[in-house]
Design an enzyme around this catalytic site. Structure first.
Site, short mmCIF file in Angstrom:
data_model
loop_
_atom_site.label_atom_id
_atom_site.label_comp_id
_atom_site.label_asym_id
_atom_site.label_seq_id
_atom_site.Cartn_x
_atom_site.Cartn_y
_atom_site.Cartn_z
N ASP A 114 0.82 -1.22 0.00
CA ASP A 114 0.00 0.00 0.00
C ASP A 114 0.85 1.27 0.00
OD1 ASP A 114 -2.11 -1.71 0.15
OD2 ASP A 114 -2.96 -0.88 2.00
N HIS A 119 3.68 -2.58 3.16
CA HIS A 119 3.77 -1.21 2.66
C HIS A 119 5.10 -0.99 1.96
CE1 HIS A 119 0.74 -1.02 5.88
NE2 HIS A 119 0.22 0.01 5.22
#
Length: 731
Positions: free
Chosen positions: A98, A250
């Site tokens: 993300d 991430h």
């Protein structure tokens, strides 16, 4: 550089029903400023400084969320009115990343995935995809899938449908511009497991399905955003009992070195346990989530990415320019404070004098064009002079009886010379030809002298090296706001400058309102020239190049009538700015000249070009970034920085007022001057640049006078309002 035309331009009759078009010289500066602000706005938007909303909705009840969603898998499909939850088969693992792409960490993640022959899904934000399109392109080219993660990463539970649509479309536009594709995958910011869906987030998920997107959450959170250490990330990211999983990681949002290290160990370990690392559609056995985009949509996306890149590059250049202008402004202030103090101490010390006292008579030249309202005050102020003078009023084709007013005064040692309208330089040369004495004082027809002005102005000629002297011009009509602003500018910007330039021996301009010349020096350089619109700057530079010293006499005060309207001020400063550029260009060879005359080229010309032409052109950046910072932040730092610059200017202005023995009360309007008056000067200078670069021609413009200026003490009687003048321009 273009030169002045002498012939007035006839006014063309307005066509019936036609609108006046904004002149190009005004339109271009406005367009440049608007474009600059637009670039900053675009940068603020793609850097999440504009429209960003990072609030996180507190958990709410989930009684309206279907049970099959709460108890189902991490893939939620609400397209076409369906409500479907999907999970992965055992030993199937989809890595998701993300908040990227990040220029530092995303390439490292991609390198690790490539090394271990694994695919993943990258949920990118529009802001990052717009700024780093090459990384999105690499993701697609290396077989990874890309999904939407909104443009600005807001909590969609707070947003309207219109804002949700905007976030999706802008995010999609960035991906299209970067990789030429559309994607049907979406992950909401701040999402968690499917069982965390509540009554606030579920309606958003349903709506997003109607827009054609599949919502992907996760069922295995590595919690790498906490930076708990590589071992902890490995433990959290490893599924239990060989179950299929969508793992949340991430590749942006901070230091991700632990994520990269954990990923490099996770892939071989789970592969040894029989796991396959696929993209989402590969793991589900579904058609690709990517579709190719062609035609207008593709070009729209490419244009977007191009503009974002341009805004980032332009902003980076502007930031560098802002740093440069900040350094120049502060350097100039420091230099002015130091050298003006040196100048004041030098000329005010006990026993100082330029040389032998000068007692010989001088000739005062007063060029006048339609100065009926001012000329009597001007001439009477000269009659009160403490130094022996002759006054020559050169009437330059006036149509309002200026010459007759002077002749009717019947004063001794005052002569009137008439000529057809030919412009100020020609009038001064005509006066020079009729002058009897070897020292020539020049003044404007709207200016009044104090009784001691001429005496103070000519004393520096006791030094045989001095060829010209600049006096201390002051604004007489300072009671209005615009007059007060010009008063601050004259005292701080002009006279403080002249003290500095005097010490540096490179005075750039002798003011037309009060200046004196050695006749032999004027004749050696060919007299006043009409090659430029700034004949005072032109003649000063010519004096320097001929080897003469040009100095500043602070006590030689003259009171001049400054423009009283914005239009008149614009016209005057436009001519000054353009004329200064012409003079710099005319004397550009001074840069390579040698000997004593070359000092002006080595020191003066670069300083004049830097501080009077280039630096003011960049100075609007301070105000542009001020507005940007106030609106989009960081507001507090922006205000502190601007107040710091204002404080420095206030210190310089107060020091200049103290040196000139002026009352400090006018400095109350300094902050407002910095906000309004400076902007006008910026646009005027920019307009002058455009005129110069395009080869445009600028004509003289006659300012309207009121005749209200008097010398202090009321020695000069106020002139009554006369019949007025036609105020036609002097050629």
């Amino acid at each position: 550089m273009a030169t002045r035309t002498r012939r007035p331009r006839a006014a063309s009759p307005a066509r019936g029903g036609s609108r006046r078009r904004l002149p190009m010289r005004l339109l271009l500066p406005c367009l440049i400023l608007v474009a600059m602000m637009a670039m900053l706005m675009l940068r603020g938007y793609v850097h999440s400084e504009i429209l960003a909303d990072h609030r996180v909705q507190a958990p709410a009840a989930s009684d309206r969320v279907p049970e099959e969603i709460l108890e189902g898998g991490p893939v939620i499909d609400t397209r076409s009115g369906r409500t479907q939850s999907l999970s992965l088969r055992d030993h199937r693992l989809v890595l998701t990343f993300d908040d990227g792409p990040d220029p530092q960490w995303t390439p490292k993640v991609l390198d690790v995935l490539k090394e271990h022959d694994a695919h993943a899904v990258f949920f990118v934000t529009g802001t990052m995809a717009s700024r780093y399109p090459d990384l999105v392109r690499r993701m697609v080219e290396e077989g990874h899938e890309v999904g939407l993660h909104t443009f600005n990463h807001p909590d969609l539970s707070y947003q309207s449908k219109k804002r949700v649509d905007w976030e999706l479309s802008q995010n999609q536009l960035a991906i299209t511009g970067a990789a030429g594709i559309r994607t049907s995958l979406f992950r909401p910011p701040y999402s968690s497991f499917a069982d965390a869906m509540d009554n606030k987030s579920w309606p958003v998920t349903e709506y997003i399905g109607t827009r054609g997107y599949i919502t992907i959450v996760n069922n295995t959170d590595s919690e790498d955003w906490r930076k708990p250490g590589v071992e902890e990330i490995l433990r959290k990211a490893t599924p239990k009992g060989g179950k299929g999983a969508i793992v949340l990681m991430h590749d942006s949002g901070g230091d991700r070195h632990q994520t990269v290290q954990a990923l490099d160990r996770l892939l071989p370990q789970l592969k040894a346990d029989g796991y396959e690392f696929d993209s989402l559609t590969e793991a589900l056995g579904a058609p690709s989530a990517h579709t190719q985009v062609t035609g207008a949509e593709l070009w729209k996306g490419k244009a977007w990415v191009f503009l974002v890149g341009a805004s980032d590059n332009i902003t980076a250049v502007l930031v560098v320019a802002l740093a440069i202008i900040g350094f120049l402004v502060i350097s100039r202030f420091v230099l002015m404070l130091l050298l003006s103090g040196v100048h004041a101490r030098r000329v005010r010390r006990r026993g100082f004098r330029w040389g032998n006292p000068v007692f010989e008579p001088v000739s005062v030249l007063v060029p006048a064009y339609n100065e009926a309202k001012c000329i009597e005050n001007t001439v009477r102020s000269l009659m009160a002079s403490e130094h022996p003078i002759e006054v020559i009023v050169i009437d330059d084709g006036s149509s309002d009886g200026t010459a007759r007013i002077v002749e009717a005064m019947g004063l001794p040692n005052v002569r009137v010379v008439r000529q057809l309208n030919a412009g100020k330089p020609a009038a001064l040369n005509r006066g020079l030809a009729n002058a009897r004495y070897d020292i020539i004082v020049m003044m404007d027809g709207d200016t009044v002298f104090e009784p001691s002005t001429v005496r103070e102005l000519v004393q520096p000629f006791g030094d045989p090296r001095v060829g010209a002297v600049a006096g201390n011009a002051k604004v007489g009509n300072r009671d209005s706001l615009i007059g007060a602003w010009q008063h601050i500018e004259y005292v701080m910007g002009f006279n403080l400058d002249r003290r500095m330039y005097d010490i540096l021996r490179c005075m750039p301009t002798i003011p037309g309102a009060v200046g004196a010349f050695r006749r032999s020096a004027l004749e050696r350089v060919g007299g006043m020239s009409d090659d430029t619109l700034a004949e005072d700057t032109d003649i000063t530079m010519a004096m320097h190049r001929d080897g003469w010293r040009v100095v500043y006499a602070e006590k030689a005060r003259a009171w001049t009538e400054a423009p009283e309207t914005v239009q008149q001020l614009w016209s005057q400063r436009y001519r000054w700015s353009y004329g200064t550029m012409q003079a710099i260009w005319k004397h550009r060879r001074a840069l390579v000249e040698r000997g004593p005359s070359g000092r002006f080229g080595r020191v003066g010309l670069p300083l004049v070009s830097l501080f009077m032409v280039l630096a003011p052109l960049l100075a609007p950046l301070i105000d542009v970034f001020l507005i940007y910072g106030l609106v989009f932040g960081p507001t507090q730092k922006t205000v502190v920085a601007w107040l710091g610059v204002l404080a420095i200017q206030l210190v310089c202005a107060a020091y200049a007022f103290r040196l000139d023995r002026e009352r400090m009360t006018h400095l109350i309007s300094l902050p407002l001057q910095q906000i309004l008056y400076r902007q006008l000067m910026y646009v005027v200078l920019l307009q002058s640049w455009i005129t110069a670069l395009t080869g445009g021609r600028l004509r003289w413009q006659k300012l309207r006078r009121t005749g209200v200026v008097e010398a202090p003490g009321g020695a000069v009687p106020r002139q009554r309002a006369g019949s007025g003048s036609d105020r036609r321009p002097v050629g």
